[in-house]
Design a protein around this motif. Structure first.
Motif, PDB file in Angstrom:
ATOM      1  N   GLY A 110       0.619  -1.297   0.182  1.00 48.38           N
ATOM      2  CA  GLY A 110      -0.075   0.051  -0.117  1.00 48.38           C
ATOM      3  C   GLY A 110       0.964   1.197  -0.036  1.00 48.38           C
ATOM      4  O   GLY A 110       2.229   1.259   0.322  1.00 48.38           O
ATOM      5  N   ARG A 131      -4.302   0.179   7.258  1.00 46.16           N
ATOM      6  CA  ARG A 131      -4.800   0.318   6.086  1.00 46.16           C
ATOM      7  C   ARG A 131      -3.763   0.153   4.899  1.00 46.16           C
ATOM      8  O   ARG A 131      -3.808  -0.919   4.084  1.00 46.16           O
ATOM      9  N   ASP A 136      -3.983  -0.862   0.977  1.00 44.43           N
ATOM     10  CA  ASP A 136      -4.650   0.169   0.413  1.00 44.43           C
ATOM     11  C   ASP A 136      -3.812   1.589   0.161  1.00 44.43           C
ATOM     12  O   ASP A 136      -2.556   1.479   0.346  1.00 44.43           O
ATOM     13  N   GLY A 174      -8.741   7.638  -0.850  1.00 41.46           N
ATOM     14  CA  GLY A 174      -8.437   6.224  -0.938  1.00 41.46           C
ATOM     15  C   GLY A 174      -9.379   5.331  -0.101  1.00 41.46           C
ATOM     16  O   GLY A 174      -9.281   4.153   0.118  1.00 41.46           O
ATOM     17  N   ARG A 175     -10.759   6.092   0.252  1.00 44.23           N
ATOM     18  CA  ARG A 175     -11.678   5.223   0.684  1.00 44.23           C
ATOM     19  C   ARG A 175     -12.303   4.255  -0.219  1.00 44.23           C
ATOM     20  O   ARG A 175     -12.747   4.470  -1.280  1.00 44.23           O
ATOM     21  N   ALA A 176     -12.539   2.945   0.416  1.00 44.38           N
ATOM     22  CA  ALA A 176     -13.315   1.984  -0.339  1.00 44.38           C
ATOM     23  C   ALA A 176     -14.684   2.385  -0.233  1.00 44.38           C
ATOM     24  O   ALA A 176     -15.470   3.118   0.344  1.00 44.38           O
ATOM     25  N   GLY A 209      -8.844   0.272  -6.647  1.00 47.21           N
ATOM     26  CA  GLY A 209      -7.807   0.338  -5.562  1.00 47.21           C
ATOM     27  C   GLY A 209      -6.864   1.476  -5.856  1.00 47.21           C
ATOM     28  O   GLY A 209      -7.221   2.698  -6.122  1.00 47.21           O
ATOM     29  N   HIS A 210      -5.375   1.143  -5.851  1.00 47.53           N
ATOM     30  CA  HIS A 210      -4.451   2.281  -6.115  1.00 47.53           C
ATOM     31  C   HIS A 210      -4.660   3.074  -7.476  1.00 47.53           C
ATOM     32  O   HIS A 210      -4.564   4.265  -7.555  1.00 47.53           O
TER      33      HIS A 210
END
Length: 222
Positions: A110, A131, A136, A174-176, A209-210
């Protein structure tokens, strides 16, 4: 890998902050396997200890420019599973982009970019470390806010509804989807619809994701 008991290399030239960060991480059950004060020592520590995550300042001795950032980028290229959290005193979106754009092939660790002020919110800081160790991407909300305030971004973002702008800002941090849904008190299905609408309106290719964070931040920068 669970969050408990992460092995951490900590690089910060300020002795008080370095000791404070180490104490916080140890208090939450993580293990600071090395705490160093310059870029050369941090490189040696990561190569020797092979930690789960590196937490480093951007500016490190000897030059106090971007030695910590450069060392982190180089180390993650050699250690693809290494999580990297870069701390900085100043809002400098360029550093965040350099970190994200150094995404090497096969990298799974991450990435994070946080202001040092965020460390004062202890649980938020530790959560970010955990995270990132899980793969993450975490970008400081203030960096996102500055990008959103830029004149060109504000003009282009006029295509979005107010709620879509909220979702975009949370995505850039970066929040899911689940975290965005919880924050906005809506369903995950609603969040997915907002995201699809955002990507369509901004002509961003779908990503996860990233790469999703990078796509959003790149759009805001450009």
């Amino acid at each position: 890998m669970g969050n408990a008991g992460l092995r951490v290399v900590l690089a910060e030239d300020g002795v008080l902050l370095r000791e404070g960060l180490a104490a916080v991480l140890e208090r939450f059950g993580h293990h600071v396997v090395a705490a160093v004060g310059d870029a050369e020592a941090l490189t040696e520590a990561v190569d020797e200890q092979e930690p789960d995550i590196l937490v480093t300042d951007v500016r490190m001795p000897p030059g106090f420019s971007d030695e910590g950032l450069r060392a982190a980028v180089d180390l993650q290229a050699r250690h693809p599973r290494l999580g990297v959290l870069v701390l900085t005193q100043y809002v400098a979106p360029t550093y965040a982009f350099e970190l994200l754009e150094a995404d090497g092939r096969g990298r799974v660790g991450g990435l994070g970019y946080l202001l040092k002020d965020r460390v004062g919110a202890v649980r938020e800081f530790v959560s970010a470390v955990e995270r990132i160790a899980e793969g993450d991407t975490v970008i400081d909300p203030e960096v996102v806010r500055q990008l959103l305030r830029r004149e060109r971004s504000a003009h282009l973002l006029g295509r979005l509804t107010p709620r879509e702008r909220e979702v975009l800002a949370l995505m850039a941090e970066g929040r899911a989807n689940a975290a965005i849904a919880e924050h906005l008190c809506v369903s995950q299905a609603a969040v997915a619809k907002y995201i699809n609408a955002i990507f369509t309106k901004l002509d961003i290719s779908g990503a996860e994701g990233h790469h999703r964070v990078l796509a959003v931040l790149t759009y805001l920068r450009n």
